[in-house]
Design a protein around this motif. Sequence first.
Motif, PDB file in Angstrom:
ATOM      1  N   GLN A 138       0.856  -1.190   0.000  1.00 37.96           N
ATOM      2  CA  GLN A 138       0.000   0.000   0.000  1.00 37.96           C
ATOM      3  C   GLN A 138       0.895   1.243   0.000  1.00 37.96           C
ATOM      4  N   LYS A 139       1.250   1.658  -1.205  1.00 43.19           N
ATOM      5  CA  LYS A 139       2.191   2.773  -1.358  1.00 43.19           C
ATOM      6  C   LYS A 139       1.731   4.040  -0.645  1.00 43.19           C
ATOM      7  N   ALA A 140       0.443   4.291  -0.645  1.00 45.54           N
ATOM      8  CA  ALA A 140      -0.072   5.509  -0.002  1.00 45.54           C
ATOM      9  C   ALA A 140       0.257   5.533   1.486  1.00 45.54           C
ATOM     10  N   SER A 141       0.305   4.356   2.113  1.00 50.88           N
ATOM     11  CA  SER A 141       0.622   4.321   3.542  1.00 50.88           C
ATOM     12  C   SER A 141       2.064   4.756   3.789  1.00 50.88           C
ATOM     13  N   TYR A 142       2.971   4.431   2.874  1.00 50.84           N
ATOM     14  CA  TYR A 142       4.362   4.871   3.002  1.00 50.84           C
ATOM     15  C   TYR A 142       4.455   6.383   2.800  1.00 50.84           C
ATOM     16  N   CYS A 143       3.650   6.912   1.894  1.00 53.09           N
ATOM     17  CA  CYS A 143       3.624   8.359   1.687  1.00 53.09           C
ATOM     18  C   CYS A 143       3.132   9.068   2.946  1.00 53.09           C
ATOM     19  N   THR A 144       2.104   8.527   3.566  1.00 48.91           N
ATOM     20  CA  THR A 144       1.572   9.111   4.795  1.00 48.91           C
ATOM     21  C   THR A 144       2.634   9.128   5.882  1.00 48.91           C
ATOM     22  N   VAL A 145       3.319   8.001   6.061  1.00 48.21           N
ATOM     23  CA  VAL A 145       4.384   7.925   7.065  1.00 48.21           C
ATOM     24  C   VAL A 145       5.508   8.886   6.713  1.00 48.21           C
ATOM     25  N   GLY A 146       5.902   8.913   5.462  1.00 44.58           N
ATOM     26  CA  GLY A 146       6.984   9.804   5.037  1.00 44.58           C
ATOM     27  C   GLY A 146       6.661  11.262   5.270  1.00 44.58           C
ATOM     28  N   HIS A 147       5.474  11.684   4.898  1.00 41.73           N
ATOM     29  CA  HIS A 147       5.088  13.086   5.114  1.00 41.73           C
ATOM     30  C   HIS A 147       5.020  13.420   6.601  1.00 41.73           C
TER      31      HIS A 147
END
Length: 93
Positions: free
Chosen positions: A70-79
């Motif tokens: 779930q790429k979006a979850s990595y984006c959320t964590v990264g941001h």
Amino acid sequence: MAYEISEQCDGINARLFRGLNYLQSLRRHARDLGYSEAEIEAYVNDDAEKDRLEGIARAQLANLGAVPGQKASYCTVGHAQIDAYTRVGWLLR
């Protein structure tokens, strides 16, 4: 963690120069503690240690909400890491 986030999230990149400088500072610190260059190289190139550290990073990412596939979850964590000015966030843009 920063590398994994940058690999999974298309909208976030790793700050490679910062990362390399940080790694060099860790090497200097190890030398200051009395470790030889050979000992440092052996540690850096140890596959079992790499696997152990990757496991720790992936567990921490999971604790923060990153879900494999779930790429979006990595984006959320990264941001969130960037916004919180964490060491991981400092290595991302």
